[in-house]
Design a protein around this motif. Structure first.
Motif, PDB file in Angstrom:
ATOM      1  N   ASP A   1       0.845  -1.173   0.000  1.00  0.00           N
ATOM      2  CA  ASP A   1       0.000   0.000   0.000  1.00  0.00           C
ATOM      3  C   ASP A   1       0.890   1.236   0.000  1.00  0.00           C
ATOM      4  O   ASP A   1       1.867   1.293   0.753  1.00  0.00           O
ATOM      5  CB  ASP A   1      -0.895  -0.023   1.248  1.00  0.00           C
ATOM      6  CG  ASP A   1      -1.815   1.174   1.324  1.00  0.00           C
ATOM      7  OD1 ASP A   1      -2.509   1.447   0.320  1.00  0.00           O
ATOM      8  OD2 ASP A   1      -1.844   1.836   2.371  1.00  0.00           O
ATOM      9  N   VAL A   2       0.548   2.207  -0.849  1.00  0.00           N
ATOM     10  CA  VAL A   2       1.267   3.478  -0.857  1.00  0.00           C
ATOM     11  C   VAL A   2       0.726   4.337   0.275  1.00  0.00           C
ATOM     12  O   VAL A   2      -0.477   4.539   0.386  1.00  0.00           O
ATOM     13  CB  VAL A   2       1.108   4.203  -2.209  1.00  0.00           C
ATOM     14  CG1 VAL A   2       1.729   5.592  -2.156  1.00  0.00           C
ATOM     15  CG2 VAL A   2       1.737   3.383  -3.333  1.00  0.00           C
ATOM     16  N   VAL A   3       1.626   4.811   1.116  1.00  0.00           N
ATOM     17  CA  VAL A   3       1.269   5.690   2.217  1.00  0.00           C
ATOM     18  C   VAL A   3       1.498   7.128   1.755  1.00  0.00           C
ATOM     19  O   VAL A   3       2.549   7.429   1.198  1.00  0.00           O
ATOM     20  CB  VAL A   3       2.137   5.386   3.459  1.00  0.00           C
ATOM     21  CG1 VAL A   3       1.787   6.311   4.600  1.00  0.00           C
ATOM     22  CG2 VAL A   3       1.988   3.933   3.859  1.00  0.00           C
ATOM     23  N   GLY A   4       0.537   7.976   1.970  1.00  0.00           N
ATOM     24  CA  GLY A   4       0.693   9.386   1.621  1.00  0.00           C
ATOM     25  C   GLY A   4       0.075   9.773   0.294  1.00  0.00           C
ATOM     26  O   GLY A   4       0.171  10.933  -0.112  1.00  0.00           O
ATOM     27  N   ALA A  19       0.613   9.562 -12.490  1.00  0.00           N
ATOM     28  CA  ALA A  19       1.963   9.174 -12.897  1.00  0.00           C
ATOM     29  C   ALA A  19       2.769   8.655 -11.707  1.00  0.00           C
ATOM     30  O   ALA A  19       3.475   7.643 -11.826  1.00  0.00           O
ATOM     31  CB  ALA A  19       2.681  10.355 -13.550  1.00  0.00           C
ATOM     32  N   VAL A  20       2.658   9.301 -10.563  1.00  0.00           N
ATOM     33  CA  VAL A  20       3.387   8.881  -9.362  1.00  0.00           C
ATOM     34  C   VAL A  20       2.921   7.496  -8.919  1.00  0.00           C
ATOM     35  O   VAL A  20       3.728   6.588  -8.706  1.00  0.00           O
ATOM     36  CB  VAL A  20       3.213   9.906  -8.218  1.00  0.00           C
ATOM     37  CG1 VAL A  20       3.678   9.329  -6.883  1.00  0.00           C
ATOM     38  CG2 VAL A  20       3.963  11.196  -8.535  1.00  0.00           C
ATOM     39  N   ILE A  21       1.612   7.321  -8.786  1.00  0.00           N
ATOM     40  CA  ILE A  21       1.070   6.054  -8.279  1.00  0.00           C
ATOM     41  C   ILE A  21       1.274   4.935  -9.299  1.00  0.00           C
ATOM     42  O   ILE A  21       1.727   3.833  -8.941  1.00  0.00           O
ATOM     43  CB  ILE A  21      -0.416   6.191  -7.898  1.00  0.00           C
ATOM     44  CG1 ILE A  21      -0.596   7.243  -6.792  1.00  0.00           C
ATOM     45  CG2 ILE A  21      -0.993   4.840  -7.472  1.00  0.00           C
ATOM     46  CD1 ILE A  21       0.187   6.979  -5.527  1.00  0.00           C
ATOM     47  N   GLN A  27       6.523  -0.552 -10.692  1.00  0.00           N
ATOM     48  CA  GLN A  27       7.760  -1.049 -10.077  1.00  0.00           C
ATOM     49  C   GLN A  27       7.468  -2.200  -9.123  1.00  0.00           C
ATOM     50  O   GLN A  27       8.177  -3.212  -9.122  1.00  0.00           O
ATOM     51  CB  GLN A  27       8.444   0.060  -9.285  1.00  0.00           C
ATOM     52  CG  GLN A  27       9.224   1.040 -10.103  1.00  0.00           C
ATOM     53  CD  GLN A  27       9.949   2.006  -9.179  1.00  0.00           C
ATOM     54  OE1 GLN A  27       9.346   2.685  -8.356  1.00  0.00           O
ATOM     55  NE2 GLN A  27      11.264   2.059  -9.322  1.00  0.00           N
ATOM     56  N   PHE A  28       6.441  -2.042  -8.308  1.00  0.00           N
ATOM     57  CA  PHE A  28       6.113  -3.074  -7.316  1.00  0.00           C
ATOM     58  C   PHE A  28       5.695  -4.366  -7.998  1.00  0.00           C
ATOM     59  O   PHE A  28       6.052  -5.456  -7.548  1.00  0.00           O
ATOM     60  CB  PHE A  28       5.024  -2.591  -6.367  1.00  0.00           C
ATOM     61  CG  PHE A  28       5.350  -1.304  -5.637  1.00  0.00           C
ATOM     62  CD1 PHE A  28       6.654  -0.843  -5.513  1.00  0.00           C
ATOM     63  CD2 PHE A  28       4.340  -0.541  -5.090  1.00  0.00           C
ATOM     64  CE1 PHE A  28       6.950   0.347  -4.847  1.00  0.00           C
ATOM     65  CE2 PHE A  28       4.616   0.642  -4.418  1.00  0.00           C
ATOM     66  CZ  PHE A  28       5.916   1.093  -4.302  1.00  0.00           C
ATOM     67  N   ALA A  43      -5.897  -2.050  -6.132  1.00  0.00           N
ATOM     68  CA  ALA A  43      -7.016  -1.346  -5.508  1.00  0.00           C
ATOM     69  C   ALA A  43      -6.527   0.049  -5.143  1.00  0.00           C
ATOM     70  O   ALA A  43      -5.847   0.227  -4.128  1.00  0.00           O
ATOM     71  CB  ALA A  43      -7.503  -2.091  -4.275  1.00  0.00           C
ATOM     72  N   GLY A  44      -6.813   1.010  -6.004  1.00  0.00           N
ATOM     73  CA  GLY A  44      -6.342   2.368  -5.766  1.00  0.00           C
ATOM     74  C   GLY A  44      -4.832   2.420  -5.789  1.00  0.00           C
ATOM     75  O   GLY A  44      -4.204   2.252  -6.821  1.00  0.00           O
ATOM     76  N   ASP A  45      -4.234   2.597  -4.611  1.00  0.00           N
ATOM     77  CA  ASP A  45      -2.779   2.692  -4.508  1.00  0.00           C
ATOM     78  C   ASP A  45      -2.171   1.444  -3.859  1.00  0.00           C
ATOM     79  O   ASP A  45      -1.087   1.498  -3.291  1.00  0.00           O
ATOM     80  CB  ASP A  45      -2.382   3.951  -3.724  1.00  0.00           C
ATOM     81  CG  ASP A  45      -2.929   3.945  -2.305  1.00  0.00           C
ATOM     82  OD1 ASP A  45      -3.583   2.963  -1.900  1.00  0.00           O
ATOM     83  OD2 ASP A  45      -2.699   4.941  -1.599  1.00  0.00           O
TER      84      ASP A  45
END
Length: 175
Positions: A1-4, A19-21, A27-28, A43-45
């Motif tokens: 999960d991406v935090v922030g 683009a960031v997410i 990469q993940f 799911a989202g980020d």
């Protein structure tokens, strides 16, 4: 999960957030695949991945932890890029790992769905965990404890399961 990511979405335009997410999720995904795992859902980020399909291997839990460590490291690098390109801090990654039986496929979502208490506990471990950490359940700990140093975090509540043990993976032991 991406935090922030929510905070980023308040300060960047939609194209930059995408683009960031998407860059991070790409990469993940590559990291999971390089370690023998399979990404089933986004799911989202967040990325939902499994190890041990279509065939279980004795080192599935270890490979999941290695992938998690690589994802956290990639998240740090991605966070530095977000700071350099967009002037924003706070991008991070939180990983949750559990081990146990799951049902893959079926239902309306088809072959890329995964269900079961193991998945629910993994989600709870991730949500209760700290950013920049590999957060694992007691079940996963039992499988990897001889390969990775871990710190006991304590018990956390899990719906329909009561309390479960949670650990942090510290780093890799070179053997």
């Amino acid at each position: 999960d991406v935090v922030g990511s929510t905070t980023l979405s308040h300060h960047l335009d939609a194209e930059d957030v995408t683009a960031v997410i998407d860059g991070a999720l790409g990469q993940f995904t590559a990291i999971v695949q390089a370690h023998g795992g399979k990404v089933l859902q986004y799911a989202g980020d967040s990325v939902l991945a499994v190890f041990g399909t279509p065939q279980a291997r004795e080192d599935d839990a270890e490979r999941a932890v290695l992938a998690g460590l690589a994802i956290v490291a990639a998240g740090l690098v991605h966070g530095e890029l977000v700071l350099a390109r967009h002037g924003r801090t706070g991008f991070g990654v939180r990983v949750g790992i559990n081990s146990g039986p799951v049902l893959i496929g079926g239902g309306l979502e088809g072959a890329n769905s995964v269900r079961g208490m193991t998945v629910n506990i993994a989600a709870r471990i991730e949500q209760a965990g700290e950013g920049g950490k590999i957060n694992i359940s007691g079940e996963a700990y039992e499988l990897i404890r001889d390969s990775f140093p871990c710190t006991y975090r304590g018990k956390i509540a899990a719906k329909n399961k009561g309390e479960i043990d949670m650990y942090f993976v510290e780093s890799v032991i070179m053997t």
